[in-house]
Structure formats: structure tokens, C-alpha cells
Design a protein around this motif. Structure first.
Motif, PDB file in Angstrom:
ATOM      1  N   SER A  58       0.819  -1.220   0.000  1.00  0.00           N
ATOM      2  CA  SER A  58       0.000   0.000   0.000  1.00  0.00           C
ATOM      3  C   SER A  58       0.852   1.269   0.000  1.00  0.00           C
ATOM      4  O   SER A  58       0.491   2.269  -0.642  1.00  0.00           O
ATOM      5  N   LYS A  59       1.995   1.240   0.683  1.00  0.00           N
ATOM      6  CA  LYS A  59       2.840   2.430   0.735  1.00  0.00           C
ATOM      7  C   LYS A  59       3.487   2.706  -0.616  1.00  0.00           C
ATOM      8  O   LYS A  59       3.596   3.858  -1.043  1.00  0.00           O
ATOM      9  N   LEU A  94       2.242   1.797  -3.547  1.00  0.00           N
ATOM     10  CA  LEU A  94       1.167   2.243  -4.433  1.00  0.00           C
ATOM     11  C   LEU A  94       0.819   3.701  -4.180  1.00  0.00           C
ATOM     12  O   LEU A  94       0.581   4.475  -5.118  1.00  0.00           O
ATOM     13  N   LEU A  95       0.804   4.096  -2.910  1.00  0.00           N
ATOM     14  CA  LEU A  95       0.439   5.470  -2.560  1.00  0.00           C
ATOM     15  C   LEU A  95       1.493   6.461  -3.034  1.00  0.00           C
ATOM     16  O   LEU A  95       1.157   7.485  -3.656  1.00  0.00           O
ATOM     17  N   ILE A  96       2.752   6.186  -2.774  1.00  0.00           N
ATOM     18  CA  ILE A  96       3.792   7.157  -3.139  1.00  0.00           C
ATOM     19  C   ILE A  96       3.939   7.249  -4.657  1.00  0.00           C
ATOM     20  O   ILE A  96       4.212   8.325  -5.198  1.00  0.00           O
ATOM     21  N   GLU A  97       3.726   6.153  -5.366  1.00  0.00           N
ATOM     22  CA  GLU A  97       3.826   6.219  -6.825  1.00  0.00           C
ATOM     23  C   GLU A  97       2.621   6.928  -7.433  1.00  0.00           C
ATOM     24  O   GLU A  97       2.739   7.553  -8.493  1.00  0.00           O
ATOM     25  N   GLU A  98       1.486   6.873  -6.762  1.00  0.00           N
ATOM     26  CA  GLU A  98       0.341   7.666  -7.207  1.00  0.00           C
ATOM     27  C   GLU A  98       0.624   9.150  -6.987  1.00  0.00           C
ATOM     28  O   GLU A  98       0.278   9.991  -7.832  1.00  0.00           O
ATOM     29  N   GLU A  99       1.284   9.482  -5.891  1.00  0.00           N
ATOM     30  CA  GLU A  99       1.677  10.874  -5.635  1.00  0.00           C
ATOM     31  C   GLU A  99       2.700  11.336  -6.664  1.00  0.00           C
ATOM     32  O   GLU A  99       2.672  12.494  -7.113  1.00  0.00           O
ATOM     33  N   LYS A 137       0.854  12.185  -9.879  1.00  0.00           N
ATOM     34  CA  LYS A 137       0.199  13.491  -9.819  1.00  0.00           C
ATOM     35  C   LYS A 137       1.235  14.616  -9.899  1.00  0.00           C
ATOM     36  O   LYS A 137       1.016  15.631 -10.560  1.00  0.00           O
ATOM     37  N   GLU A 140      10.836   6.672   2.936  1.00  0.00           N
ATOM     38  CA  GLU A 140       9.784   7.078   2.002  1.00  0.00           C
ATOM     39  C   GLU A 140       9.482   8.572   2.033  1.00  0.00           C
ATOM     40  O   GLU A 140       9.168   9.171   1.001  1.00  0.00           O
ATOM     41  N   LYS A 168       5.261   1.344 -12.412  1.00  0.00           N
ATOM     42  CA  LYS A 168       5.210   0.697 -11.108  1.00  0.00           C
ATOM     43  C   LYS A 168       6.611   0.208 -10.736  1.00  0.00           C
ATOM     44  O   LYS A 168       7.288  -0.418 -11.539  1.00  0.00           O
TER      45      LYS A 168
END
Length: 355
Positions: free
Chosen positions: A233-234, A236-241, A244, A285, A306
Motif C-alpha cells: 500500500s505504501k 502504491l500510494l507514493i507512486e500515485e503521488e 500526480k 519514504e 510501477k
């Protein structure tokens, strides 16, 4: 019909057979792709007049018409693994009418004094349902041969054909043992590749449970690294950030080269287990995005694939230590043009980061 009449008819209809070859080759490729079977190649050929003449004039052969010749058009499907031969055969039996009386599995009919092994030969023709289509109707009644074999079986058959010896009786005594050993090695290699394939599939199947229950026992490799970046989850979250931040449309699939570099870097930093990577990511992170704002501020074409965060995790970890020699050592596992300059740039970029 006489041999001359058969050959004359073939000359008149050659365009039909070449068209059949082209259409059926494309169809076979599409069917195999749709069935998600990975093969090395699909090749084809239409007999030439000389080859046909040689075949029908053999004393042991008797043909009453052109359509009695079942291999005027031939296809060869070469698979990577021996078990895929049967998968392809099953697919062909579903999609084509198979003339079992004229088909032969030469793997089963192999005599003890033959070296190596041969392919599965199926004689088929298009089913009536497909022959109703305008583009296939002209192929009614035409049979064709489909050979299926693994890539190692193909290698042996090609070399055997070139050498010219087909049974142990034909081989000079001094060479007979060497032929036997080589045939055994190829057969063993075929079986071992198959076993490795099953081993990889089993490893992938059991990986989620192992990661969930005992991550400290999971070693880092491309499989476990790929699973980690797709499920953590971490990550996935940072790569989504990151997506953006750099205005990317969507996360792309992991790039093998990036994962391979990241794995090499992590190993050289002493990170060999999934639990160790998870701990390192937890520690570092919060520095990744601030570092990227400095490191990639002028890169408007960034692709966020990814797993890319692991590459920058490595950069951050090396930059924070600030050891040029150590950074060069870690980065030297990848073919960068100027390792020293890259290490220096990473360390310099870190000095500009505001946390």
C-alpha cells in the motif's frame, strides 16, 4: 490420375494453396495468441513442383488425385516447452477437423535405435463451419499438415537432418556413444526446462501466502520484487503521488530493466530480503518526493512505471549517506555511462533538498 496430371493440376491451382498457407498461418497465430500459449514460432511452406514430383513418384507411394497428398501445405509450430506441444494439439483439434488416420505422434512411435525424438504430425483441414465463410470456401477438401514440437526437439531434428544419420546402425561406431549421450542430454534439458517452468509457476502461486505469513523468509528476486510493488500500500500510494506530481496520465506496468537495476542496487546495499526492503522503505519514504522535486525538476516527460520508486529509494539512501565511493560501488551494477558523475549528481541533489 497419372503423376503428370497431378503435377499439372497442382500448377494450375498453386495460387489456392499459397493462399491457404497465408490464411491458415495467420489463423493459427491468432488462435494460439488468443489461447495465451507462448510459442517460439509459427512457420509455413507450400510444396514446390520438384518436391511434389519427388514425393508422388516414390515406388512406395500411390496417389490417385492431387488431394490425396496431405502435406501440399505444411505448418510448423515450435513451442518453448514440451508440455505446450499437447496444449497446441488440443487447440488444433478444437478448431480444425483432424484426420487421425493420417496423423502420427512420432514421439510415441520412436523406435529404440533412433536418436532424439520427433514431432507430433497432425493432418487437418478447415471445418465446414469455417468453410462457409467466403474467404475460406475455396479450401474445401484440401488437407494440410501441422507439425508441433518443442524448440529442443526442433534443434535436434534440424541437426539430425543436416548430419544425415537417423538410426544408431547408420552411425560409425566411434561416434555412436557420443550421439547417444547428446540425445540423452537434450531430452534431459527438455525435461529440466519443463520442471523449472513448473517451479516458477509454483513459486508465484505460493508467494502471496509466504509474503503474508513470513515476509522475513522471502528473498528478493524479480518475482518477489514484482509482487511487492504491485501489492504494498505504501508503494502504491507514493507512486500515485509521483504520478500526480509529474502529471502522468496513469501508472504504467513495471519495466523489467528498472526492476533489475533496483534489485542489483538493493543487493549491493545489503538488502536481500523483502522484510529488509519494507523496513528501508518505511525509513526513507518521506524523503523520496522532496528528492524527486530537485532531481527531476526539468524532466517534463517522466513516465511513472510501477516500481520506479524503488530506484529513487536507492538514490535517496545513497545520497543521505553521502559516500561517493560507496555510491559508485552500488551504482556500478548497472550499465550507466558515467557512474562517478551520477553518484556525484545524486549527492549534490540531496544537498538542495528541503525536508
Amino acid at each position: 490420375m497419372s503423376s503428370k496430371e497431378i503435377i499439372d493440376e497442382f500448377e494450375q491451382k498453386i495460387s489456392i494453396f499459397t493462399s491457404l498457407e497465408s490464411m491458415t498461418s495467420s489463423l493459427l497465430g491468432a488462435l494460439i495468441t488468443q489461447a495465451d500459449i507462448q510459442v517460439h514460432s509459427v512457420t509455413s511452406r507450400t510444396k514446390d513442383i520438384q518436391s511434389l514430383s519427388s514425393k508422388i513418384n516414390r515406388p512406395s507411394k500411390s496417389y490417385e488425385s492431387l488431394l490425396d497428398v496431405t502435406d501440399l501445405v505444411g505448418f510448423r509450430i515450435t513451442t518453448y516447452f514440451s508440455d505446450d506441444v499437447d496444449k497446441v494439439a488440443s487447440l488444433i483439434e478444437q478448431e480444425f477437423f483432424v484426420d487421425k488416420a493420417n496423423s502420427i505422434d512420432k514421439r510415441k512411435s520412436l523406435e529404440p535405435d533412433r536418436f532424439g525424438y520427433m514431432s507430433l504430425h497432425l493432418v487437418g483441414e478447415h471445418k465446414s463451419s469455417r468453410l462457409k465463410l467466403p474467404e475460406y470456401i475455396r479450401y474445401k477438401g484440401i488437407r494440410f499438415e501441422i507439425q508441433i514440437r518443442s524448440i529442443l526437439q526442433h534443434a535436434w531434428a534440424e541437426i539430425e537432418h543436416d548430419i544425415g544419420y537417423k538410426t544408431s546402425k547408420e552411425v560409425p561406431d566411434p561416434l555412436r556413444r557420443r550421439f547417444s549421450r547428446l540425445a540423452g542430454l537434450l531430452e534431459l534439458a527438455d525435461e529440466e526446462f519443463q520442471s523449472i517452468k513448473y517451479g516458477i509457476e509454483s513459486y508465484r502461486h505460493n508467494l502471496p501466502e509466504k509474503v503474508s505469513n513470513s515476509p522475513e523468509d522471502v528473498l528478493l528476486d524479480l518475482e518477489s520484487l514484482g509482487y511487492f510493488i504491485n501489492t504494498d500500500s505504501k508503494i502504491l500510494l507514493i507512486e500515485e503521488e509521483m504520478r500526480k506530481l509529474f502529471c502522468c496520465e496513469s501508472l504504467t506496468q513495471p519495466e523489467d530493466e528498472v526492476l533489475s537495476h533496483s534489485l542489483g542496487f538493493l543487493n549491493r546495499m545489503g538488502v536481500h530480503k523483502l522484510s529488509e526492503l519494507s523496513l528501508l522503505f518505511k525509513e526513507q519514504e518521506r524523503y523520496i518526493l522532496p528528492f524527486l522535486k530537485v532531481w527531476l525538476s526539468s524532466d517534463a516527460q517522466l513516465k511513472v512505471s510501477k516500481g520506479i520508486s524503488l530506484l529513487y529509494l536507492t538514490y535517496v539512501n545513497l545520497a543521505r549517506v553521502g559516500d561517493q565511493v560507496n555510491a559508485e560501488y552500488v551504482l556500478s551494477s548497472a550499465p550507466f555511462l558515467n557512474i562517478s558523475q551520477l553518484a556525484s549528481d545524486i549527492i549534490q541533489a540531496w544537498k538542495e533538498v528541503e525536508i
